[in-house]
Scaffold this active site. Structure first.
Site, PDB file in Angstrom:
ATOM      1  N   ARG A 139       2.837  33.685 -12.815  1.00 49.23           N
ATOM      2  CA  ARG A 139       3.807  34.467 -13.545  1.00 49.23           C
ATOM      3  C   ARG A 139       3.145  35.411 -14.564  1.00 49.23           C
ATOM      4  O   ARG A 139       3.646  36.507 -14.843  1.00 49.23           O
ATOM      5  CB  ARG A 139       4.725  33.468 -14.254  1.00 49.23           C
ATOM      6  CG  ARG A 139       5.906  34.035 -14.877  1.00 49.23           C
ATOM      7  CD  ARG A 139       6.578  32.958 -15.719  1.00 49.23           C
ATOM      8  NE  ARG A 139       7.083  33.591 -16.913  1.00 49.23           N
ATOM      9  CZ  ARG A 139       8.247  34.171 -16.986  1.00 49.23           C
ATOM     10  NH1 ARG A 139       9.050  34.184 -15.974  1.00 49.23           N
ATOM     11  NH2 ARG A 139       8.637  34.767 -18.098  1.00 49.23           N
ATOM     12  N   ASP A 190       2.969  23.093 -24.643  1.00 49.74           N
ATOM     13  CA  ASP A 190       1.984  22.791 -23.608  1.00 49.74           C
ATOM     14  C   ASP A 190       1.286  21.446 -23.830  1.00 49.74           C
ATOM     15  O   ASP A 190       0.595  20.956 -22.933  1.00 49.74           O
ATOM     16  CB  ASP A 190       0.926  23.907 -23.519  1.00 49.74           C
ATOM     17  CG  ASP A 190       1.482  25.150 -22.849  1.00 49.74           C
ATOM     18  OD1 ASP A 190       2.600  25.083 -22.304  1.00 49.74           O
ATOM     19  OD2 ASP A 190       0.795  26.195 -22.862  1.00 49.74           O
ATOM     20  N   ASP A 248      10.816  28.974 -11.757  1.00 50.19           N
ATOM     21  CA  ASP A 248       9.621  28.372 -12.311  1.00 50.19           C
ATOM     22  C   ASP A 248       9.905  26.901 -12.553  1.00 50.19           C
ATOM     23  O   ASP A 248      11.010  26.539 -12.902  1.00 50.19           O
ATOM     24  CB  ASP A 248       9.303  29.078 -13.638  1.00 50.19           C
ATOM     25  CG  ASP A 248       7.917  28.762 -14.120  1.00 50.19           C
ATOM     26  OD1 ASP A 248       7.686  27.596 -14.478  1.00 50.19           O
ATOM     27  OD2 ASP A 248       7.076  29.670 -14.141  1.00 50.19           O
ATOM     28  N   LYS A 255      -7.114  29.914 -21.369  1.00 45.59           N
ATOM     29  CA  LYS A 255      -6.489  30.557 -20.207  1.00 45.59           C
ATOM     30  C   LYS A 255      -5.437  31.575 -20.673  1.00 45.59           C
ATOM     31  O   LYS A 255      -5.408  32.711 -20.204  1.00 45.59           O
ATOM     32  CB  LYS A 255      -5.804  29.483 -19.353  1.00 45.59           C
ATOM     33  CG  LYS A 255      -4.812  30.031 -18.350  1.00 45.59           C
ATOM     34  CD  LYS A 255      -4.127  28.935 -17.569  1.00 45.59           C
ATOM     35  CE  LYS A 255      -2.797  28.496 -18.132  1.00 45.59           C
ATOM     36  NZ  LYS A 255      -1.680  29.398 -17.877  1.00 45.59           N
ATOM     37  N   ASN A 256      -4.580  31.116 -21.611  1.00 43.56           N
ATOM     38  CA  ASN A 256      -3.449  31.966 -21.999  1.00 43.56           C
ATOM     39  C   ASN A 256      -3.870  33.201 -22.777  1.00 43.56           C
ATOM     40  O   ASN A 256      -3.071  34.094 -23.007  1.00 43.56           O
ATOM     41  CB  ASN A 256      -2.428  31.157 -22.807  1.00 43.56           C
ATOM     42  CG  ASN A 256      -1.670  30.188 -21.911  1.00 43.56           C
ATOM     43  OD1 ASN A 256      -1.801  30.241 -20.688  1.00 43.56           O
ATOM     44  ND2 ASN A 256      -0.908  29.299 -22.513  1.00 43.56           N
TER      45      ASN A 256
HETATM   46  C1  UD1 Z   1       3.300  31.347 -22.663  1.00 45.65           C
HETATM   47  C2  UD1 Z   1       2.219  30.465 -22.082  1.00 45.65           C
HETATM   48  C3  UD1 Z   1       2.737  29.057 -21.827  1.00 45.65           C
HETATM   49  C4  UD1 Z   1       3.348  28.501 -23.095  1.00 45.65           C
HETATM   50  C5  UD1 Z   1       4.388  29.451 -23.666  1.00 45.65           C
HETATM   51  C6  UD1 Z   1       4.958  29.000 -24.985  1.00 45.65           C
HETATM   52  C7  UD1 Z   1       0.864  32.029 -20.833  1.00 45.65           C
HETATM   53  C8  UD1 Z   1       0.345  32.454 -19.517  1.00 45.65           C
HETATM   54  N1  UD1 Z   1       1.752  31.037 -20.841  1.00 45.65           N
HETATM   55  O1  UD1 Z   1       4.323  31.458 -21.667  1.00 45.65           O
HETATM   56  O2  UD1 Z   1       1.642  28.236 -21.415  1.00 45.65           O
HETATM   57  O3  UD1 Z   1       3.989  27.269 -22.784  1.00 45.65           O
HETATM   58  O4  UD1 Z   1       3.797  30.760 -23.857  1.00 45.65           O
HETATM   59  O5  UD1 Z   1       3.950  28.756 -25.886  1.00 45.65           O
HETATM   60  O6  UD1 Z   1       0.447  32.539 -21.868  1.00 45.65           O
HETATM   61  N2  UD1 Z   1      12.151  33.827 -22.694  1.00 45.65           N
HETATM   62  C9  UD1 Z   1      13.305  34.493 -22.419  1.00 45.65           C
HETATM   63  N3  UD1 Z   1      13.229  35.840 -22.212  1.00 45.65           N
HETATM   64  C10 UD1 Z   1      12.061  36.546 -22.249  1.00 45.65           C
HETATM   65  C11 UD1 Z   1      10.871  35.841 -22.524  1.00 45.65           C
HETATM   66  C12 UD1 Z   1      10.947  34.473 -22.755  1.00 45.65           C
HETATM   67  O7  UD1 Z   1      14.383  33.914 -22.360  1.00 45.65           O
HETATM   68  O8  UD1 Z   1      12.088  37.771 -22.051  1.00 45.65           O
HETATM   69  C13 UD1 Z   1      12.213  32.365 -22.962  1.00 45.65           C
HETATM   70  C14 UD1 Z   1      11.549  31.530 -21.897  1.00 45.65           C
HETATM   71  O9  UD1 Z   1      12.437  31.242 -20.840  1.00 45.65           O
HETATM   72  C15 UD1 Z   1      11.163  30.286 -22.670  1.00 45.65           C
HETATM   73  C16 UD1 Z   1      10.872  30.816 -24.073  1.00 45.65           C
HETATM   74  O10 UD1 Z   1      11.482  32.099 -24.146  1.00 45.65           O
HETATM   75  O11 UD1 Z   1      12.243  29.388 -22.735  1.00 45.65           O
HETATM   76  C17 UD1 Z   1       9.391  30.925 -24.396  1.00 45.65           C
HETATM   77  O12 UD1 Z   1       8.759  31.762 -23.467  1.00 45.65           O
HETATM   78  P1  UD1 Z   1       7.441  32.597 -23.808  1.00 45.65           P
HETATM   79  O13 UD1 Z   1       7.040  32.351 -25.224  1.00 45.65           O
HETATM   80  O14 UD1 Z   1       7.681  33.993 -23.376  1.00 45.65           O
HETATM   81  O15 UD1 Z   1       6.385  31.901 -22.868  1.00 45.65           O
HETATM   82  P2  UD1 Z   1       5.432  32.593 -21.807  1.00 45.65           P
HETATM   83  O16 UD1 Z   1       4.831  33.819 -22.377  1.00 45.65           O
HETATM   84  O17 UD1 Z   1       6.124  32.665 -20.490  1.00 45.65           O
END
Ligand code: UD1
Length: 426
Positions: A99, A311, A123, A22-23
């Protein structure tokens, strides 16, 4: 409200085939926006999030079709026909539902010079900021303002630069790489995420004509090109779904072959299962995981890839809940990810959380009760817990699980579980 009724005492046995991640698939679909014409993506899971991403792309002017493959994996083929001038707005009704809709931001700014994408808001698993997406795009020369609940980005042409991420964010790395492929000059993203889904996205972009180096390492270098071409591409197998089946086999003391699972993408998780007493065998096209005895508790620390995936953390907690001994589970990626623990405790699990740590004292068997799925992975963890409870566990709000696991009920049944999807008045 849709529920699962899970009958306890199951032993998972047999073969299950895993489709694409999915991701990854969601980002590959967003990446299709970077080229005019028809892009075909195979092994795309038949899940709600893919339907939402299809709708995001339709509203941007693309034609999108989805066709099931019928090989039992719950996957299919997405065909995206991208117009020469896509529109550039993604509304709150879609971003609120998923998201990952924000992953169109990078491709749209790069391709069209502007984008209006609604802000996702809260979220269930943490605050999940966008600061790194925004500051990275600004470093590439975009002007970004936030107005009336939208992020509005403009840039006549992005210009390559060096970007250092404070944290190896998956979403920010993807958005920035998708923006950089059409920027003028070279972009270096440092402290980049290294997940297999990033490697997959970069491989598809490369097939489209992008010039990318270092995917899968902490430093990704992108030499911008003027235009990309549409491609046919196959999504990488879902390591989280694979890991869910592997943990399910161990918890129920079963024997499961997970077809298409990539062991190299699950190194730490599989090591943990071996430490718990399981036998893990790497096959030419998958994995076999079996367990004879009650598992032993193992400590788990979630970290960005190649660490233990956040995850799979709910499944790790569920596993420890029925193992011998005590496990310390540490969550380092999402602050709200222990929310589901209260539900697991309703099933009789002995879990105490303190900040980003959970102490789990294993019990021989859990005790069935109605519980609520708080997000995709928590829902899957609760179903696994239901399989080892006495009696029938009703897992409510399973629309969350439908977002990440294609044909979950059918696949579990194929492995010998007794599980029904039922309706319940709200
Ligand atoms: C993606 C996955 C999710 C997985 C996660 C970590 C998808 C659709 N989802 O989520 O299933 O659990 O990676 O492996 O691919 N953060 C910030 N600022 C930002 C971006 C992120 O503070 O600009 C923080 C987030 O709040 C979180 C952490 O960084 O605490 C990790 O987030 P991120 O790696 O970006 O996860 P997603 O891409 O949202």
């Amino acid at each position: 409200m849709e529920c699962f009724e899970v009958t306890g005492g199951a032993v998972l046995n047999g073969r299950v085939r895993v489709t694409g991640a999915k991701n990854s698939a969601l980002k590959l679909m967003a990446a299709a926006l970077l080229a005019t014409g028809t892009t075909t993506i195979d092994e795309v899971p038949d899940i709600l999030d893919v339907a939402i991403m299809s709708e995001v792309l339709r509203r941007l002017g693309c034609e999108v079709t989805y066709e099931r493959t019928g090989n039992g994996s719950g996957g299919g083929r997405v065909v995206v026909d991208v117009p020469e001038k896509p529109s550039t707005e993604t509304d709150y009704d879609l971003v609120r539902r998923m998201r990952a809709s924000i992953s169109v931001l990078g491709p749209l700014v790069a391709r069209c010079g502007s984008a209006r994408v609604a802000l996702p808001g809260g979220d269930a698993i943490g605050s999940r900021g966008l600061d790194m997406h925004i500051s990275g795009l600004e470093r590439l020369g975009a002007t970004i303002v936030s107005e009336h609940g939208f992020l509005i980005a403009t840039a006549p042409r992005l210009v390559g630069t060096s970007i250092w991420l404070d944290f190896p964010s998956v979403g920010a790395t993807e958005n920035l790489v998708m923006a950089a492929v059409l920027a003028s000059g070279t972009t270096v993203v440092d402290n980049a995420a290294r997940e297999p889904e990033i490697v997959d996205l970069c491989a598809m972009l490369t097939a489209m004509g992008a010039r990318i180096d270092g995917a899968g390492t902490s430093t990704i270098t992108v030499d911008g090109v003027d235009a990309l071409s549409p491609v046919s591409y196959t999504t990488v197998p879902d390591r989280i779904v694979s890991g869910t089946w592997a943990i399910g086999a161990v918890m129920t003391r079963g024997d499961v072959v997970v077809e298409r699972a990539v062991a190299d993408h699950l190194t730490v998780a599989l090591d943990k299962l071996t430490d718990a007493g399981a036998v893990v065998e790497v096959l030419p096209d998958g994995l076999r995981v079996s367990m004879n005895d009650r598992p032993r508790c193992v400590d788990v620390v979630t970290l960005p890839y190649p660490g233990f995936p956040t995850d799979l953390q709910p499944m790790a907690v569920a596993l420890a809940a029925v193992s011998t001994g005590t496990a310390l589970i540490t969550e380092n990626v999402f602050e709200g990810r222990f929310m589901f623990v209260n539900e697991l405790v309703r099933l009789g699990a002995d879990v105490r959380t303190d900040g980003h740590h959970a102490v789990v004292r294993g019990r021989e068997r859990l005790s069935s009760a109605p519980v609520v799925a708080t997000d995709i992975r928590a829902g899957a963890g609760l179903v696994l817990a239901g399989l080892v409870s006495d009696g029938i566990t009703e897992v409510q709000d399973v629309h969350h699980v439908d977002r990440g696991y294609p044909d979950f009920v059918q696949q579990l049944r194929g492995l010998g579980a007794t599980i029904e999807r039922t309706q319940r008045p709200d």
